[in-house]
Design a protein around this motif. Structure first.
Motif, mmCIF file in Angstrom:
data_model
loop_
_atom_site.group_PDB
_atom_site.id
_atom_site.type_symbol
_atom_site.label_atom_id
_atom_site.label_comp_id
_atom_site.label_asym_id
_atom_site.label_seq_id
_atom_site.Cartn_x
_atom_site.Cartn_y
_atom_site.Cartn_z
ATOM 1 N N GLY A 72 47.132 41.779 25.352
ATOM 2 C CA GLY A 72 47.163 40.343 25.565
ATOM 3 C C GLY A 72 47.829 39.625 24.410
ATOM 4 O O GLY A 72 47.579 39.943 23.237
ATOM 5 N N ASP A 75 45.406 37.974 21.861
ATOM 6 C CA ASP A 75 44.403 38.851 21.244
ATOM 7 C C ASP A 75 44.178 38.436 19.794
ATOM 8 O O ASP A 75 45.078 38.541 18.954
ATOM 9 C CB ASP A 75 44.880 40.307 21.313
ATOM 10 N N ASP A 117 43.472 33.100 37.183
ATOM 11 C CA ASP A 117 42.623 33.410 36.035
ATOM 12 C C ASP A 117 43.186 32.875 34.716
ATOM 13 O O ASP A 117 42.621 33.118 33.645
ATOM 14 C CB ASP A 117 42.413 34.928 35.930
ATOM 15 N N TYR A 119 46.050 33.769 33.420
ATOM 16 C CA TYR A 119 46.906 34.764 32.789
ATOM 17 C C TYR A 119 48.098 35.087 33.691
ATOM 18 O O TYR A 119 48.018 34.966 34.919
ATOM 19 C CB TYR A 119 46.138 36.068 32.530
ATOM 20 N N ILE A 140 50.083 40.749 28.823
ATOM 21 C CA ILE A 140 49.271 39.773 29.547
ATOM 22 C C ILE A 140 49.256 38.485 28.728
ATOM 23 O O ILE A 140 48.619 38.409 27.665
ATOM 24 C CB ILE A 140 47.834 40.301 29.788
ATOM 25 N N ALA A 143 45.977 36.412 27.183
ATOM 26 C CA ALA A 143 44.728 37.190 27.228
ATOM 27 C C ALA A 143 44.263 37.571 25.832
ATOM 28 O O ALA A 143 45.070 37.879 24.952
ATOM 29 C CB ALA A 143 44.917 38.440 28.070
ATOM 30 N N MET A 148 41.010 43.873 31.501
ATOM 31 C CA MET A 148 41.169 43.160 32.768
ATOM 32 C C MET A 148 40.547 43.952 33.918
ATOM 33 O O MET A 148 40.676 45.181 33.985
ATOM 34 C CB MET A 148 42.646 42.923 33.055
ATOM 35 N N ASN A 152 41.124 39.952 38.192
ATOM 36 C CA ASN A 152 42.340 39.466 37.529
ATOM 37 C C ASN A 152 43.588 39.867 38.300
ATOM 38 O O ASN A 152 43.512 40.583 39.296
ATOM 39 C CB ASN A 152 42.409 40.009 36.098
#
Length: 261
Positions: A72, A75, A117, A119, A140, A143, A148, A152
């Motif tokens: 992600g 992150d 969601d 994303y 992603i 995220a 996930m 998702n």
């Protein structure tokens, strides 16, 4: 340690050595990449989530390794870019693509944004590597440090299995190609207890039988091309006979014991 676990599993269960995979999240992702670097003589492919190649690890794989990575961009634990603990996600992906001699211009696909969601998912595929190896990256957007799921746009577990299912340990492929040309005749099948095994141009050196759970129930050494086995003491059910020769060629056949027949 992981090698010892594999040794134990392979000694006690009917493990397909061509299909041993490693998957990890976060620190498990770093470990899976280490296995790809250092134990790829036994690991067929790896999939990693939010864990890259650690910055204290010198990675010299020595062979092409199929890899698939999920990360992600939001992150906050293991950053997608400017990673404090190791390679950035895209740098690591390019490292494996270069190592595998893949096309370095990936095929890029945007996954359908249907889950609402927050994303979006971009898939990059580096293909045509040595021995048909591939490298995949799922980015992603937005995220965090999460896995996930089915709610998702992407379910990591499903994608990881799809990836693993495409790849086997190519060092064993030549063995398989020889095995497919070997004639093994097992009869009668189903059997009430007595089973005969005939082979052509294949001298049996080892014979094992596993139950449907992969537990070894019979192990014999045999040196002829014909074998008569009495399996009447085994319970009714499905079994797998595994036969090998002194060159480690391997054949596995299914047999059904039905003493009521």
């Amino acid at each position: 340690f992981i090698g010892a676990i594999l040794d134990t599993l392979e000694a006690n269960f009917n493990v397909d050595k061509k299909r041993v995979y490693s998957c990890g999240f976060s620190m498990g992702g770093f470990m899976s990449n280490r296995l790809a670097c250092e134990m790829n003589d036994r690991i067929a492919a790896v999939a990693t989530v939010a864990g890259t190649i650690g910055n204290t690890l010198t990675c010299t794989p020595g062979r092409a390794v199929p890899t698939c990575h999920f990360h992600g961009t939001g992150d906050a634990t293991v950053a997608y870019s400017n990673n404090d603990y190791g390679m950035d996600a895209e740098d690591m992906t390019l490292f494996w693509a270069t190592n595998n001699n893949c096309n370095l211009t990936p095929t890029i696909t945007n996954l359908p944004d249907i889950a609402a969601d927050g994303y979006t998912v971009t898939h990059s595929l580096y293909s045509n590597g040595d021995f048909n190896t591939e490298v995949e990256l799922f980015r992603i957007d937005s995220a965090d440090h999460i896995w996930m799921g089915p709610s998702n746009d992407i379910f990591y577990t499903t994608e990881i299995w799809k990836f693993f299912n495409k790849h086997i340990h190519y060092q064993n492929v030549s063995i398989d190609s020889k095995v497919t040309q070997i004639e093994i005749n097992i009869f009668p099948n189903p059997t009430s207890g007595i089973v005969n095994i005939e082979t052509t141009d294949f001298k049996i050196s080892n014979l094992k039988i596993y139950n449907i759970l992969g537990k070894e129930v019979v192990s014999e050494i045999q040196s002829s091309n014909y074998k008569n086995l009495d399996l009447s003491l085994l319970p009714d059910g499905t079994y797998f006979i595994q036969i090998s020769d002194d060159k480690e060629n391997l054949v596995s056949k299914k047999i059904i014991i039905a003493k009521g027949n």
